[in-house]
Design a protein around this motif. Structure first.
Motif, mmCIF file in Angstrom:
data_model
loop_
_atom_site.group_PDB
_atom_site.id
_atom_site.type_symbol
_atom_site.label_atom_id
_atom_site.label_comp_id
_atom_site.label_asym_id
_atom_site.label_seq_id
_atom_site.Cartn_x
_atom_site.Cartn_y
_atom_site.Cartn_z
ATOM 1 N N PRO A 59 -19.632 -10.836 -0.804
ATOM 2 C CA PRO A 59 -19.373 -11.853 -1.789
ATOM 3 C C PRO A 59 -18.289 -12.971 -1.386
ATOM 4 O O PRO A 59 -17.545 -12.894 -0.494
ATOM 5 C CB PRO A 59 -18.774 -10.898 -2.622
ATOM 6 N N ALA A 60 -18.827 -14.081 -1.974
ATOM 7 C CA ALA A 60 -17.890 -15.477 -1.617
ATOM 8 C C ALA A 60 -16.614 -15.320 -2.655
ATOM 9 O O ALA A 60 -16.620 -14.357 -3.520
ATOM 10 C CB ALA A 60 -18.679 -16.491 -2.460
ATOM 11 N N PRO A 61 -15.722 -16.062 -2.227
ATOM 12 C CA PRO A 61 -14.354 -16.108 -3.066
ATOM 13 C C PRO A 61 -14.679 -16.678 -4.378
ATOM 14 O O PRO A 61 -15.624 -17.461 -4.439
ATOM 15 C CB PRO A 61 -13.635 -17.265 -2.266
ATOM 16 N N PRO A 62 -14.153 -15.784 -5.482
ATOM 17 C CA PRO A 62 -14.580 -16.290 -6.857
ATOM 18 C C PRO A 62 -14.120 -17.739 -7.220
ATOM 19 O O PRO A 62 -13.117 -18.584 -6.579
ATOM 20 C CB PRO A 62 -13.752 -15.341 -7.516
ATOM 21 N N VAL A 63 -14.725 -18.280 -8.131
ATOM 22 C CA VAL A 63 -14.546 -19.896 -8.265
ATOM 23 C C VAL A 63 -14.005 -19.598 -9.823
ATOM 24 O O VAL A 63 -14.655 -19.090 -10.702
ATOM 25 C CB VAL A 63 -15.918 -20.608 -8.571
ATOM 26 N N PRO A 64 -12.827 -20.115 -10.249
ATOM 27 C CA PRO A 64 -12.114 -19.875 -11.446
ATOM 28 C C PRO A 64 -13.352 -20.491 -12.606
ATOM 29 O O PRO A 64 -13.743 -21.597 -12.332
ATOM 30 C CB PRO A 64 -10.975 -20.726 -11.289
ATOM 31 N N GLY A 65 -13.550 -19.655 -13.696
ATOM 32 C CA GLY A 65 -14.050 -20.440 -14.665
ATOM 33 C C GLY A 65 -15.508 -19.988 -14.492
ATOM 34 O O GLY A 65 -16.296 -20.266 -15.467
ATOM 35 N N ALA A 66 -16.153 -19.569 -13.343
ATOM 36 C CA ALA A 66 -17.604 -19.163 -13.267
ATOM 37 C C ALA A 66 -17.898 -17.999 -13.482
ATOM 38 O O ALA A 66 -17.070 -17.201 -13.535
ATOM 39 C CB ALA A 66 -17.833 -19.543 -11.685
ATOM 40 N N GLN A 67 -19.091 -17.650 -13.906
ATOM 41 C CA GLN A 67 -19.800 -16.269 -14.251
ATOM 42 C C GLN A 67 -20.396 -16.084 -12.852
ATOM 43 O O GLN A 67 -20.878 -16.645 -12.140
ATOM 44 C CB GLN A 67 -20.676 -16.440 -15.263
ATOM 45 N N THR A 68 -20.423 -14.505 -12.588
ATOM 46 C CA THR A 68 -20.957 -14.244 -11.393
ATOM 47 C C THR A 68 -22.095 -13.127 -11.616
ATOM 48 O O THR A 68 -21.758 -12.334 -12.546
ATOM 49 C CB THR A 68 -20.181 -13.589 -10.338
#
Length: 124
Positions: free
Chosen positions: A91-100
């Motif tokens: 998995p990629a590093p999470p992006v604040p505010g994004a849904q996955t």
């Protein structure tokens, strides 16, 4: 910003995988959404710089492993909803505010999530 004459939402699908990009784009268009596919975030940035504003972006999580891309998308998510289609194994590093949404995933699941996110998006 340029919008299509019908004022329908515009969704960008960003993936180097043509099958993901093409299938999601086709299903969204079938649902009445203007969907545009690009291979890279750089291609998407050119479209935005040209005046085309997305209502939502669907992004292949593999793009987020690049630091510059990750930072640019963090800035974008303050204005545009982002749905990341990501790997369970890498998995990629999470992006604040994004849904996955994690792979394996069916195109229908991605389209259903996009439609739900668009229905919650406040009108401008």
């Amino acid at each position: 910003m340029l919008y299509f004459a019908s004022k329908m939402p515009v969704v960008f699908i960003v993936s180097r995988e043509w099958d993901l990009r093409g299938a999601v784009r086709a299903e969204l268009r079938q649902a009445g959404i203007e969907a545009l596919g690009t291979e890279t975030v750089e291609d998407m940035a050119k479209m935005i710089a040209g005046g085309l504003a997305p209502s939502l972006v669907v992004l292949d999580g593999s793009e987020l492993h690049k630091t510059e891309t990750h930072q640019a998308l963090e800035h974008l998510t303050s204005r545009v909803p982002l749905l990341v289609v990501d790997s369970r194994l890498n998995p990629a590093p999470p992006v604040p505010g994004a849904q996955t949404i994690r792979r394996p995933v069916q195109v229908k699941e991605i389209v259903d999530r996009v439609l739900a996110m668009l229905s919650r998006k406040p009108s401008s």
